[in-house]
Design a protein around this motif. Structure first.
Motif: not given
Length: 91
Positions: A51-60
């Motif tokens: 889900t590349p467009p949905e992933e972000c710093v906060h998930t990591l």
């Protein structure tokens, strides 16, 4: 929800809500121990590949916080910056 034989179910970990829990399960991570074994960066990449467009710093950072059993905001800023840089993300 399936039966977990060993370890804390991933949806019981700090920072892991229903959406992230579903994403973790979609990449085969069912327990906190599995997340710890693979590491936040590797698991984040597996999720981002789906889900590349949905992933972000906060998930990591949420994944790293779950491993440490702390809110991601409590992780030292320098450590957060190193993790984000390792992922190739912009802050």
């Amino acid at each position: 929800m399936g039966t977990i034989i060993h370890g804390l179910a991933i949806d019981r970990a700090v920072n892991i809500g229903p959406v992230l829990s579903a994403r973790l399960r979609s990449v085969g991570v069912e327990t906190l121990e599995e997340l710890k074994r693979q590491g936040a960066l590797e698991v984040w990449q597996l999720i981002a590949d789906q889900t590349p467009p949905e992933e972000c710093v906060h998930t990591l950072l949420a994944l790293e916080g779950a491993i440490r059993a702390t809110r991601w905001t409590a992780i030292d800023q320098g450590e957060r910056d190193r993790l984000v840089a390792a992922a190739g993300l912009d802050v």
